[in-house]
Design an enzyme around this catalytic site. Structure first.
Site, PDB file in Angstrom:
ATOM      1  N   ALA A 316     -13.661 -49.286 -26.048  1.00 22.61           N
ATOM      2  CA  ALA A 316     -14.136 -50.404 -26.550  1.00 22.61           C
ATOM      3  C   ALA A 316     -15.657 -49.969 -25.693  1.00 22.61           C
ATOM      4  O   ALA A 316     -15.946 -49.814 -24.820  1.00 22.61           O
ATOM      5  CB  ALA A 316     -13.670 -51.364 -25.260  1.00 22.61           C
ATOM      6  N   ASP A 317     -16.759 -50.752 -26.571  1.00 16.77           N
ATOM      7  CA  ASP A 317     -18.145 -50.547 -26.904  1.00 16.77           C
ATOM      8  C   ASP A 317     -18.157 -52.096 -25.411  1.00 16.77           C
ATOM      9  O   ASP A 317     -17.659 -53.117 -25.036  1.00 16.77           O
ATOM     10  CB  ASP A 317     -18.776 -51.469 -27.849  1.00 16.77           C
ATOM     11  CG  ASP A 317     -19.975 -50.308 -27.677  1.00 16.77           C
ATOM     12  OD1 ASP A 317     -19.670 -48.942 -27.061  1.00 16.77           O
ATOM     13  OD2 ASP A 317     -20.378 -49.835 -29.038  1.00 16.77           O
ATOM     14  N   LYS A 318     -18.809 -51.981 -24.314  1.00 20.23           N
ATOM     15  CA  LYS A 318     -19.771 -52.941 -23.477  1.00 20.23           C
ATOM     16  C   LYS A 318     -19.885 -54.344 -24.191  1.00 20.23           C
ATOM     17  O   LYS A 318     -18.943 -55.463 -23.718  1.00 20.23           O
ATOM     18  CB  LYS A 318     -19.767 -52.482 -22.493  1.00 20.23           C
ATOM     19  CG  LYS A 318     -19.973 -53.113 -21.112  1.00 20.23           C
ATOM     20  CD  LYS A 318     -20.844 -52.873 -19.671  1.00 20.23           C
ATOM     21  CE  LYS A 318     -22.719 -52.955 -20.472  1.00 20.23           C
ATOM     22  NZ  LYS A 318     -23.264 -54.148 -19.940  1.00 20.23           N
ATOM     23  N   THR A 554     -14.523 -48.737 -31.212  1.00 25.96           N
ATOM     24  CA  THR A 554     -14.943 -49.593 -31.784  1.00 25.96           C
ATOM     25  C   THR A 554     -16.443 -48.973 -31.697  1.00 25.96           C
ATOM     26  O   THR A 554     -17.574 -48.566 -30.642  1.00 25.96           O
ATOM     27  CB  THR A 554     -15.808 -51.305 -30.663  1.00 25.96           C
ATOM     28  OG1 THR A 554     -15.698 -51.193 -29.387  1.00 25.96           O
ATOM     29  CG2 THR A 554     -13.684 -51.948 -30.660  1.00 25.96           C
TER      30      THR A 554
END
Length: 809
Positions: A316-318, A554
């Site tokens: 997951a992208d931060k 993502t």
């Protein structure tokens, strides 16, 4: 008129603008754009679609319809008009149900793809506005920038440059730099830069006119669909082998009438083969896609729903996914500037005001009211791109000229080249701010006759989303390991990871081993990755897949596209670029992880429905076909007639279709296709059904001394009632009263078809009547075996689970 400029010669830009009767300052008027849209048509490649009539007639063509049609002809030849009527009804109902469900599924997918359609920023009536790319017309002035897919053939008019990836069109592996007077072609992707362009051709008239349908891609066959189709092939082969045995015994040994025997064999084949399999697959997927759309997740590749059910790792992208993507400006760190106001003003001048970029918005929002921004004119602007990692502007204030730049601190340091002492001070400040969860921007200024001067640092903080920690915990309970992926500094990544309870094993991307096996182990053990570039994302996905994981990734940028394509489930987050959306399997229209977790839950429910259908279909084929074959071979008795088989097949169609709308359990862990378990449960239920049918046959013949016709009707009703009850058994692994309970639509249709079959048996619709006494006896008998089967199913599942968990397994 559309124009395709000659790519080998520089065009006369003013002449092209005049020829297209456009205006580079105001664009087209709304009225003129509407007129041209009517003249040239939509900016899209027209789809070749069959008319509904041709689609419907297509359901009468193919191996299975041919079998039914031959059976109907043979019935007419031997003057079995009742058989002929009901076989024709089966043919028409199969075609009608299949056509209607496929038509609804097609409409649902078309609606979802319209939501994914490209958008374009266009100048109309002197105002910039966003419209659907299909509404572009020749003569429109459009803006192209980083991450856009070029929506039409365009002549570039103004701006510094574009770096365009047109590999999908020309096969060129490297991006192509373009400037004023060059053409950019529909379907290519803007990798860097920003320019305005004049639309010269749209739709079929584009230079490469084959790429307008960017969402529609050839679908690969997923793991689950391969398994389900393998089940279909297994059932077909099994049915054909057993029916061949029946034909051989009946014709070669017992010398029974050929036409009647072939007719019976054909009808039995139709009943045994999973006619509804393609329709059930497509309808279940389409219904699931509609539900996901309501959850703000649009599916661009249907088979990704199946992959989501088994996804066990989510990278997951931060920014924007785990955090709010709502940057706020902290206390500036002044290094070479006079004061904080000069530092923020320089950064604001190197920002764009109307793009909605979160960094630019934060910088402009932190500008003091006293800062005289309006007194400065930006003469030239170079937007941020992932390669240079900075934005830059040439500015005028009266007679004064200077340049400003903002971007990654190390990049700005390299630009300004301060002495060692300043560089060490800046590095210490960056590390200290990162430890508090801040990312930093470096800012520099270059006067007309001077060198670049490092002005200072601007701390930016992107707080975690309020629901992130809770959603991450929910995902982890579902067996999904969530790994944070960010381009930010390692200290920032650790700080955010700590706030979200993700773990502190954060690996800098550059620290990943060059040895493939070691990198795979590192990637599997890490809680997240920091200082990540797009090529690292791709490598991380590959490494996790090599360890046997089904990986979701993502992304939102053009450079994320390779990783999104490589992932089993590529997820374009809210606000993603056109290129990322085109590469992704799932496009989110709302921010955050909650959408993804909800989508996984829905995918697992879809998997449960398909698993239920697979077990039911195998068990039912065994129940009917094995019982029929043994009855004919061992007892020389046809337990049901061809009409009865057709009626069973006809009444089965409706509850099978309603499986797509049934409530289904959500598996607590990622689900993988377990063919062994499916076959064991299917064979168990099928064989118990055969035993129950023979026992009823024995009771009717030995104790009740019923005539053959009445026995056949008893068997018909038992096969129908018990078969539909089996659907309820396959819905879960436990007791039938466990939640989720059947949906009303599924329950009502299933019960209604059993009631219709009961009335047919009681009153003798096309079959010998048996009256209410024997009908109720069959219902009681079927319900008794239903509970026996339920108990056997529960024991089988528990035994399989115990075996799976045993140390020796």
């Amino acid at each position: 008129m559309t124009i395709n400029p000659d790519p080998t010669s520089a065009p006369d830009i003013p002449a092209v603008v005049r020829q297209l009767q456009s205006d580079t300052r105001r664009g087209l008027s709304a009225a003129e754009a509407s007129r041209r849209l009517a003249q040239y048509g939509a900016n899209a490649i027209p789809e070749k679609r069959l008319s509904p009539i041709c689609q419907f007639l297509g359901y009468f063509w193919g191996p299975i319809p041919w079998m039914i049609e031959i059976a109907a002809v043979l019935s007419a030849v031997v003057a079995h008009w009742a058989d002929f009527a009901i076989i024709m009804t089966l043919l028409l109902v199969n075609a009608g149900v299949g056509f209607w469900q496929e038509h609804k599924a097609g409409n649902a997918i078309a609606m979802l793809q319209r939501k994914l359609a490209l958008r374009a920023r266009v100048l109309r009536d002197g105002l910039w506005q966003e419209i659907a790319a299909q509404d572009l017309v020749p003569g429109d002035i459009i803006l192209l920038k980083l991450g856009n897919i070029v929506p039409a053939d365009v002549l570039l008019l103004s701006g510094d440059y574009l770096s365009v990836d047109q590999s999908v069109l020309t096969g060129e592996s490297l991006p192509v730099d373009k400037g004023r007077g060059d053409s950019a072609y529909s379907g290519s992707i803007v990798g860097k830069g920003e320019m305005q362009g004049l639309v010269t051709a749209t739709g079929l008239q584009t230079f490469f006119g084959k790429t307008a349908q960017l969402v529609e891609r050839a679908e690969s066959v997923s793991h689950f669909r391969k398994a389900v189709l393998a089940i279909g092939n297994f059932l077909i082969v099994s049915a054909l082998v057993l029916i061949a045995v029946i034909l051989f015994v009946a014709l070669a040994i017992r010398h029974e009438p050929m036409i009647r025997t072939i007719l019976f064999a054909l009808v039995l084949t139709v009943a045994a083969i999973p006619v509804a399999l393609p329709a059930v697959l497509s309808v279940t997927m389409a219904v699931g896609a509609e539900r996901l759309a309501r959850l703000k997740a649009i599916v661009s590749r249907l088979v990704a729903i199946e992959e989501m059910a088994g996804m066990d790792v989510l990278c997951a992208d931060k920014t924007g996914t785990l955090t709010q993507n709502r940057l706020t400006l902290g206390e500036p760190v002044v290094i070479g500037a006079r004061d904080a106001e000069e530092l923020i003003l320089a950064a604001a001048l190197a920002s764009e005001r109307d793009t909605g970029d979160p960094i630019d918005t934060a910088v402009l929002g932190g500008l003091p009211v006293s800062a005289p921004l309006a007194s400065y004119s930006v003469l030239k602007y170079q937007p941020f791109d992932p390669v240079s990692k900075r934005s830059e502007a040439e500015v005028a204030a009266g007679v004064e000229r200077f340049r400003v730049a903002k971007g990654a601190p190390q990049v700005i340091l390299d630009l300004a080249q301060p002495d060692v002492g300043i560089r060490q001070t800046v590095t210490r400040q960056i590390d200290a701010l990162a430890g508090k969860g801040y990312r930093t921007l470096g800012v520099a200024r270059k006067d007309e006759d001077g060198a670049w001067r490092f002005l200072g640092l601007l701390p930016l903080f992107d707080p975690p989303r309020e629901d992130s920690a809770q959603t991450i915990a929910a995902g982890q309970r579902m067996g999904i390991e969530i790994k944070m992926v960010t381009g930010d500094h390692l200290a920032i990544a650790k700080q955010v990871s700590m706030l979200l309870h993700l773990g502190q094993s954060i690996v800098p991307a550059e620290a990943l081993s060059t040895d493939a096996n070691a990198a795979q182990v590192q990637a599997e053990k890490a809680d997240g990755f920091a200082q990540v570039f797009p090529e690292h994302k791709f490598a991380i996905v590959k490494a996790l897949q090599a360890r046997g994981h089904i990986v979701g990734m993502t992304g939102d940028g053009v450079n994320d596209a390779p990783a999104l394509k490589q992932a089993d489930v590529g997820i374009a987050v809210s606000g993603a670029t056109d290129a990322a959306r085109a590469a992704a399997d799932l496009v989110l229209t709302a921010p955050g992880l909650t959408v993804i977790v909800g989508a996984v839950q829905e995918a697992r429910r879809i998997f449960a429905r398909m698993n239920s259908y697979a077990i039911y279909r195998i068990a039912e084929t065994i129940r009917v076909l094995l019982f029929m074959t043994l009855s004919i071979l061992v007892f020389d008795f046809y337990p049901v007639t061809a009409v009865m088989i057709v009626m069973i097949a006809l009444l089965n169609d409706f509850p099978i279709m309603m499986i797509a709308y049934d409530n289904a359990p959500t598996a607590p862990q990622p689900v993988r296709w377990d063919m062994t378990r499916v076959l064991i449960i299917s064979i168990l239920l099928g064989v118990l059904g055969v035993v129950a049918s023979f026992f009823l046959f024995w009771i009717a013949e030995t104790y009740l001394h019923l005539p053959a016709g009445v026995i056949r009707t008893l068997i018909f009703l038992k096969l129908l009632v018990a078969g539909h009850l089996t659907i309820f058994l396959t819905r879960n692994t436990g007791a039938i009263w466990q939640r989720p309970w059947p949906s009303w639509s599924f329950f009502n249709v299933t019960i209604a078809t059993k009631i219709i079959g009961t009335f047919a048996a009681v009153y003798g619709w096309l079959i010998p009547p048996i009256g209410w006494g024997y009908a109720l006896l069959v219902w009681a008998y079927s319900l008794a075996w239903f509970f026996v089967n339920s108990g056997a199913k529960i024991i089988a599942y528990r035994t399989l689970e115990a075996y799976r968990k045993s140390p020796t397994h």
